[in-house]
Enzyme design. Structure first.
Site: not given
Length: 313
Positions: A12-13, A192
């Site tokens: 995917g991305a 994160k």
């Protein structure tokens, strides 16, 4: 030239972007796809990027992980909502002496993978990437792209910087992907979350892009308060994140191009959101360590409601 082979689970991305960069640099890369399989077999992968657009007319594409060759490094780029599929995927696709690189959001994701392949074969990877899949086999990279690597240990004690981390880092850096090596994966995961929790959560609850959240004084204050709670959660786990890191995340986002977060895209597409790994797991881990993250708890409860309603309408 490295002779390491790479398997990308989830094109995917994120997986499509990093895998395409690795193949473009001459590495042996194998891609697992789902809905895009036929299209990518015929047309390859297209990457639009401010660093330069490129097309890979032919890629090693698979619809079934069992048909992929065993690889030296297997990168998990699936959404964590698909992790129930990993037991049937990983055993065949990772070499006996290979490693699994977990490129997923949230906290505690490496522990799930370690139960399948063993803790000594797991490395965590945190991706600082603005990228969207805009069509079949078509990735639009907007900004950033750095990955931070850290060795997984069963109790998340600091694993240090190892030779295999450096080898993988060299492959990625030769492909034009910036890499940082972290001695402490748990600290890196909490860092994160300083970005992921406020922006992913609020983008869904408030139906806003990152630039809209930063443009309003009230939401900007709320973002900062949520970041501070993440810092408190990390502190409960004996991991210290300095105030300067919070400010750096705010400054980065101010400079970032307008961005619809991955959780907002999942919500808009009526897909299950990564609420548990990104919110539930950190809350449970912090609570077990004596932390009380009240605002994140409220955001988590709102997201659980929205996720359930969204997928049943």
């Amino acid at each position: 030239m490295s002779n390491r082979s790479y398997g990308i689970l989830g094109t995917g991305a994120l997986g499509g972007y990093y895998g395409a960069k690795l193949q473009r640099a001459g590495l042996d890369v194998h891609f697992l796809l789902h809905s895009d399989y036929e299209h990518v077999c015929q047309h390859g992968l297209v990457v639009e990027s401010p660093d330069g657009d490129f097309t890979l007319p032919r890629v090693n594409a698979y619809q079934d992980a069992a048909k992929m060759p065993p690889c030296d490094v297997v990168a998990i780029a699936l959404k964590t909502t698909q992790n129930h599929l990993l037991p049937q995927m990983l055993h065949s696709v990772v070499k006996d002496d290979g490693v699994v690189l977990v490129l997923q959001n949230g906290l505690g994701v490496e522990a799930e993978v370690a139960e399948i392949v063993g803790s000594q074969r797991v490395i965590g990877g945190l991706c600082f990437l603005c990228s969207n899949k805009v069509g079949a086999g078509h990735i639009h990279h907007l900004d950033y792209g750095e990955i931070k690597l850290g060795e997984y240990t069963p109790d998340y004690s600091p694993g240090g910087i190892t030779g295999r981390m450096r080898q993988i880092a060299n492959d990625f850096e030769n492909a034009g992907i910036p890499i940082q090596l972290a001695e402490d994966l748990l600290l890196a995961r909490w860092q994160k979350l300083v970005w992921n929790i406020p922006y992913n959560g609020l983008s869904v609850v408030l139906n806003a892009t990152t630039d809209e959240l930063m443009a309003d004084s009230h939401t900007c204050t709320l973002v900062k308060q949520l970041m501070d709670e993440v810092v408190a959660g990390a502190k409960a786990c004996d991991r210290i994140i300095p105030d300067s890191f919070v400010q750096k995340m705010l400054d980065y986002t101010l400079k970032m191009k307008p961005y619809r977060t991955s959780m907002k895209i999942d919500y808009d597409e009526k897909r299950q959101m990564e609420v548990e790994t990104m919110f539930g797991n950190p809350l449970r881990i912090a609570k077990a360590a004596g932390g009380n993250l009240s605002q994140i708890t409220m955001l988590y409860q709102q997201l659980k409601f929205l996720d359930a309603r969204n997928r049943h309408n």
